[in-house]
Design a protein around this motif. Structure first.
Motif, short mmCIF file in Angstrom:
data_model
loop_
_atom_site.label_atom_id
_atom_site.label_comp_id
_atom_site.label_asym_id
_atom_site.label_seq_id
_atom_site.Cartn_x
_atom_site.Cartn_y
_atom_site.Cartn_z
N ARG A 138 -43.01 -19.51 -24.72
CA ARG A 138 -43.37 -18.26 -24.02
C ARG A 138 -44.84 -18.25 -23.63
O ARG A 138 -45.21 -17.78 -22.56
N LEU A 139 -45.67 -18.78 -24.52
CA LEU A 139 -47.09 -18.89 -24.19
C LEU A 139 -47.30 -19.82 -23.00
O LEU A 139 -48.03 -19.50 -22.06
N ARG A 140 -46.65 -20.98 -23.05
CA ARG A 140 -46.79 -21.93 -21.94
C ARG A 140 -46.32 -21.30 -20.63
O ARG A 140 -47.00 -21.42 -19.60
N GLN A 141 -45.19 -20.65 -20.65
CA GLN A 141 -44.66 -20.02 -19.44
C GLN A 141 -45.56 -18.89 -18.95
O GLN A 141 -45.69 -18.68 -17.73
N THR A 142 -46.20 -18.19 -19.86
CA THR A 142 -47.14 -17.14 -19.46
C THR A 142 -48.30 -17.74 -18.68
O THR A 142 -48.70 -17.20 -17.63
N LEU A 143 -48.84 -18.84 -19.16
CA LEU A 143 -49.96 -19.49 -18.48
C LEU A 143 -49.53 -20.04 -17.12
O LEU A 143 -50.25 -19.90 -16.12
N VAL A 144 -48.36 -20.66 -17.07
CA VAL A 144 -47.85 -21.17 -15.80
C VAL A 144 -47.60 -20.03 -14.83
O VAL A 144 -47.90 -20.12 -13.63
N GLY A 145 -47.06 -18.93 -15.34
CA GLY A 145 -46.79 -17.77 -14.50
C GLY A 145 -48.03 -17.15 -13.91
O GLY A 145 -47.97 -16.50 -12.86
N LEU A 146 -49.16 -17.37 -14.57
CA LEU A 146 -50.44 -16.87 -14.05
C LEU A 146 -51.05 -17.83 -13.02
O LEU A 146 -52.13 -17.57 -12.50
N GLY A 147 -50.35 -18.93 -12.75
CA GLY A 147 -50.81 -19.87 -11.73
C GLY A 147 -51.60 -21.05 -12.24
O GLY A 147 -52.18 -21.80 -11.44
N HIS A 148 -51.59 -21.27 -13.56
CA HIS A 148 -52.37 -22.35 -14.12
C HIS A 148 -51.53 -23.61 -14.31
O HIS A 148 -50.30 -23.54 -14.44
#
Length: 273
Positions: free
Chosen positions: A45-55
């Motif tokens: 979930r942390l990884r997906q949060t960062l990816v979802g922010l465009g990183h």
């Protein structure tokens, strides 16, 4: 105030083998069971949060026998495409450094500087490119040796400010201080010596100051792109302070990984080109 994000590149490592098998910080307790599946789900979930922010997020392959490898921030410290490698204090984690070194040496575009003294990577280093012309903050007192601060300065060509940590609960800089953007920080003053508090107050008069409850909940162990601050659940007062000064917040439950003495930032190394 309108906060502007900057796209970041990160390095993470899945907690497939995460467990509390030894005690090397005050938060670890081998009698407390870890739910490995839940740890992986929280990390994802942390990884997906960062990816979802465009990183962009790169990953290391987790290794059997290295249960703390999920705390990828400790493996190196990267500025301007140069990685200053880690040398862990405790033998239980020492083999992690090799995986990080191999990442930088096998992926084009990165330089690698091998350390000669104990340092635990971005766990004890923070970089603020727009603060005072580009400044590295470096912690010591429990893990990283002060000699590593001088070595990092030579390796990375940026001035280093040494900060002494005095509370064993805050054994790394990244559980007591974090960069909110390229010029400002959040920190918990009581984690530092009186002299280091004076230095921080002088360098960062507009810093966000966290209270003890949020610090002990690993609220400061966060990742920010300059606009959105990703921090763990249970740090509501700090999240409110951040929103009050213009940041957005995204809270992620990392309760399983906290059993190892780390949270959001411990899981995320920033790869700065």
């Amino acid at each position: 105030m309108q906060r502007e994000p900057r796209r970041r590149t990160y390095l993470m490592c899945s907690p497939e083998h995460f467990a509390v098998e030894y005690v090397i910080n005050p938060w670890m307790d081998t009698s407390v069971a870890v739910d490995a599946a839940a740890a992986v789900a929280q990390w994802e979930r942390l990884r997906q949060t960062l990816v979802g922010l465009g990183h962009e997020v790169h990953t290391l392959n987790p290794q059997v026998g290295l249960p703390d490898m999920v705390f990828a921030a400790n493996g190196a410290f990267v500025v301007d495409g140069v990685a200053y490698g880690a040398r862990f204090k405790y033998p239980q984690r020492s083999a992690e450094a090799k995986s990080h070194q191999e990442f930088y040496e096998t992926n084009p575009g990165w330089g690698f500087v091998a350390p000669t003294v104990v340092n635990e990577g971005e766990g004890d280093f923070a970089y603020l490119p727009d603060a005072h012309g580009g400044l590295i903050l470096a912690g010591h007192g429990f893990r990283t040796e002060t000699a590593a601060h001088a070595e990092a300065q030579e390796a990375l060509g940026r001035p280093v400010v040494s900060l002494r940590l005095v509370d064993p609960a805050f054994y790394h800089l990244d559980v007591a201080l974090a960069a909110l953007d390229d010029a400002n920080i959040v920190y918990y003053p009581e984690a530092f010596s009186p002299a280091s508090r004076k230095v921080l107050a002088q360098l960062f008069p507009d810093a966000v100051v966290a209270d003890e409850a949020d610090a002990r909940a690993f609220g400061i162990n966060l990742v920010s792109d300059g606009r959105t601050v990703v921090l763990n659940t249970g740090s509501d007062a700090l999240a409110a302070k951040l929103r009050a000064v213009g940041y957005e917040t995204a809270q992620v439950d990392l309760s399983e990984l906290k059993k190892g003495g780390g949270s959001v930032k411990c899981c995320v190394a920033e790869l700065r080109h």
